[in-house]
Design a protein around this motif. Sequence first.
Motif, PDB file in Angstrom:
ATOM      1  N   LYS A  55       0.840  -1.202   0.000  1.00 21.16           N
ATOM      2  CA  LYS A  55       0.000   0.000   0.000  1.00 21.16           C
ATOM      3  C   LYS A  55       0.874   1.250   0.000  1.00 21.16           C
ATOM      4  N   ALA A  56       1.902   1.278   0.851  1.00 20.83           N
ATOM      5  CA  ALA A  56       2.811   2.429   0.905  1.00 20.83           C
ATOM      6  C   ALA A  56       3.530   2.607  -0.432  1.00 20.83           C
ATOM      7  N   CYS A  57       3.980   1.513  -1.025  1.00 24.91           N
ATOM      8  CA  CYS A  57       4.652   1.600  -2.332  1.00 24.91           C
ATOM      9  C   CYS A  57       3.689   2.095  -3.406  1.00 24.91           C
ATOM     10  N   PHE A  58       2.469   1.591  -3.398  1.00 20.80           N
ATOM     11  CA  PHE A  58       1.473   2.045  -4.368  1.00 20.80           C
ATOM     12  C   PHE A  58       1.245   3.544  -4.238  1.00 20.80           C
ATOM     13  N   GLU A  59       1.162   4.033  -3.029  1.00 19.98           N
ATOM     14  CA  GLU A  59       0.922   5.465  -2.818  1.00 19.98           C
ATOM     15  C   GLU A  59       2.098   6.306  -3.308  1.00 19.98           C
ATOM     16  N   MET A  60       3.300   5.739  -3.345  1.00 23.61           N
ATOM     17  CA  MET A  60       4.442   6.466  -3.912  1.00 23.61           C
ATOM     18  C   MET A  60       4.201   6.781  -5.384  1.00 23.61           C
ATOM     19  N   TYR A  61       3.498   5.899  -6.075  1.00 24.33           N
ATOM     20  CA  TYR A  61       3.162   6.146  -7.484  1.00 24.33           C
ATOM     21  C   TYR A  61       2.034   7.159  -7.601  1.00 24.33           C
ATOM     22  N   ASP A  98      -7.550 -10.814  -3.796  1.00 25.58           N
ATOM     23  CA  ASP A  98      -8.188  -9.512  -3.625  1.00 25.58           C
ATOM     24  C   ASP A  98      -7.965  -8.696  -4.898  1.00 25.58           C
ATOM     25  N   PRO A  99      -9.030  -8.307  -5.597  1.00 28.92           N
ATOM     26  CA  PRO A  99      -8.878  -7.604  -6.876  1.00 28.92           C
ATOM     27  C   PRO A  99      -8.247  -6.216  -6.749  1.00 28.92           C
ATOM     28  N   LYS A 100      -8.147  -5.670  -5.540  1.00 26.36           N
ATOM     29  CA  LYS A 100      -7.540  -4.337  -5.398  1.00 26.36           C
ATOM     30  C   LYS A 100      -6.097  -4.336  -5.876  1.00 26.36           C
ATOM     31  N   TYR A 101      -5.413  -5.482  -5.769  1.00 25.50           N
ATOM     32  CA  TYR A 101      -4.020  -5.527  -6.203  1.00 25.50           C
ATOM     33  C   TYR A 101      -3.909  -5.419  -7.726  1.00 25.50           C
ATOM     34  N   CYS A 102      -4.871  -5.954  -8.441  1.00 25.37           N
ATOM     35  CA  CYS A 102      -4.918  -5.765  -9.900  1.00 25.37           C
ATOM     36  C   CYS A 102      -5.268  -4.314 -10.220  1.00 25.37           C
ATOM     37  N   GLU A 103      -6.207  -3.757  -9.453  1.00 23.48           N
ATOM     38  CA  GLU A 103      -6.614  -2.365  -9.659  1.00 23.48           C
ATOM     39  C   GLU A 103      -5.464  -1.407  -9.368  1.00 23.48           C
ATOM     40  N   TRP A 104      -4.601  -1.716  -8.445  1.00 28.30           N
ATOM     41  CA  TRP A 104      -3.436  -0.879  -8.151  1.00 28.30           C
ATOM     42  C   TRP A 104      -2.368  -1.055  -9.226  1.00 28.30           C
ATOM     43  N   GLY A 105      -2.200  -2.275  -9.705  1.00 27.15           N
ATOM     44  CA  GLY A 105      -1.131  -2.564 -10.661  1.00 27.15           C
ATOM     45  C   GLY A 105      -1.372  -2.008 -12.051  1.00 27.15           C
ATOM     46  N   TRP A 106      -2.621  -1.988 -12.485  1.00 24.92           N
ATOM     47  CA  TRP A 106      -2.912  -1.563 -13.852  1.00 24.92           C
ATOM     48  C   TRP A 106      -2.488  -0.117 -14.134  1.00 24.92           C
ATOM     49  N   PRO A 107      -2.816   0.865 -13.287  1.00 28.07           N
ATOM     50  CA  PRO A 107      -2.365   2.225 -13.582  1.00 28.07           C
ATOM     51  C   PRO A 107      -0.843   2.365 -13.563  1.00 28.07           C
ATOM     52  N   ILE A 108      -0.170   1.577 -12.732  1.00 28.76           N
ATOM     53  CA  ILE A 108       1.296   1.604 -12.725  1.00 28.76           C
ATOM     54  C   ILE A 108       1.814   1.102 -14.065  1.00 28.76           C
ATOM     55  N   PHE A 109       1.250   0.006 -14.558  1.00 28.88           N
ATOM     56  CA  PHE A 109       1.638  -0.519 -15.869  1.00 28.88           C
ATOM     57  C   PHE A 109       1.408   0.523 -16.957  1.00 28.88           C
ATOM     58  N   GLU A 110       0.226   1.142 -16.948  1.00 28.96           N
ATOM     59  CA  GLU A 110      -0.096   2.145 -17.970  1.00 28.96           C
ATOM     60  C   GLU A 110       0.866   3.331 -17.915  1.00 28.96           C
ATOM     61  N   SER A 146       5.212  -7.607  -6.604  1.00 27.55           N
ATOM     62  CA  SER A 146       4.623  -7.745  -5.270  1.00 27.55           C
ATOM     63  C   SER A 146       3.101  -7.768  -5.335  1.00 27.55           C
ATOM     64  N   LEU A 147       2.528  -6.882  -6.148  1.00 24.91           N
ATOM     65  CA  LEU A 147       1.068  -6.849  -6.287  1.00 24.91           C
ATOM     66  C   LEU A 147       0.557  -8.146  -6.903  1.00 24.91           C
ATOM     67  N   SER A 148       1.306  -8.697  -7.854  1.00 22.53           N
ATOM     68  CA  SER A 148       0.917  -9.962  -8.479  1.00 22.53           C
ATOM     69  C   SER A 148       0.915 -11.100  -7.457  1.00 22.53           C
ATOM     70  N   VAL A 149       1.951 -11.156  -6.632  1.00 28.56           N
ATOM     71  CA  VAL A 149       2.027 -12.203  -5.603  1.00 28.56           C
ATOM     72  C   VAL A 149       0.899 -12.028  -4.590  1.00 28.56           C
ATOM     73  N   LEU A 150       0.663 -10.796  -4.153  1.00 26.79           N
ATOM     74  CA  LEU A 150      -0.411 -10.558  -3.185  1.00 26.79           C
ATOM     75  C   LEU A 150      -1.773 -10.924  -3.769  1.00 26.79           C
ATOM     76  N   TYR A 151      -1.970 -10.645  -5.042  1.00 28.01           N
ATOM     77  CA  TYR A 151      -3.243 -11.030  -5.673  1.00 28.01           C
ATOM     78  C   TYR A 151      -3.389 -12.553  -5.685  1.00 28.01           C
ATOM     79  N   ARG A 152      -2.322 -13.250  -6.033  1.00 27.96           N
ATOM     80  CA  ARG A 152      -2.398 -14.721  -6.094  1.00 27.96           C
ATOM     81  C   ARG A 152      -2.651 -15.337  -4.717  1.00 27.96           C
ATOM     82  N   ILE A 153      -2.106 -14.725  -3.674  1.00 23.28           N
ATOM     83  CA  ILE A 153      -2.294 -15.251  -2.318  1.00 23.28           C
ATOM     84  C   ILE A 153      -3.685 -14.917  -1.787  1.00 23.28           C
ATOM     85  N   THR A 154      -4.099 -13.657  -1.962  1.00 23.36           N
ATOM     86  CA  THR A 154      -5.338 -13.196  -1.323  1.00 23.36           C
ATOM     87  C   THR A 154      -6.557 -13.225  -2.237  1.00 23.36           C
TER      88      THR A 154
END
Length: 120
Positions: A22-28, A93-105, A83-91
């Motif tokens: 979450k902290a890393c995502f907020e850095m973006y 929780d779709p929020k990790y995909c939602e966080w990762g997509w804008p970073i990719f874009e 990290s978001l990919s691993v967290l999504y696979r473990i949990t």
Amino acid sequence: MKDNLLKFKDLENLKLAEDLAKACFEMYSVTSTGLAPEIAYFNTKEYSEGGLDCGNKGSKFVDDIIIKHSDCHNLLRLEIVESLSVLYRITEDPKYCEWGWPIFETFEKYTKVESGGIVL
């Protein structure tokens, strides 16, 4: 997680991993480009400076994250996406995909090379 294969310590570590992600995502999200700064500081009792020297002044974290002008650059480190990919696979929780997509874009927008070659 559905099969309760995690022990208490595993759950503690998972919570820590989620908080770090979450902290890393907020850095973006706190920057004007959407690319995380190479270095950021957290506004704490021990360390405090005026807000961002560069970044998204409209971010809700403008008073929490300090980015100095000399630290605004991004060295294209994609560990957060892993990290978001691993967290999504473990949990699951779709929020990790939602966080990762804008970073990719954002990486695609600011780092894509039209010729397909390497920029030196």
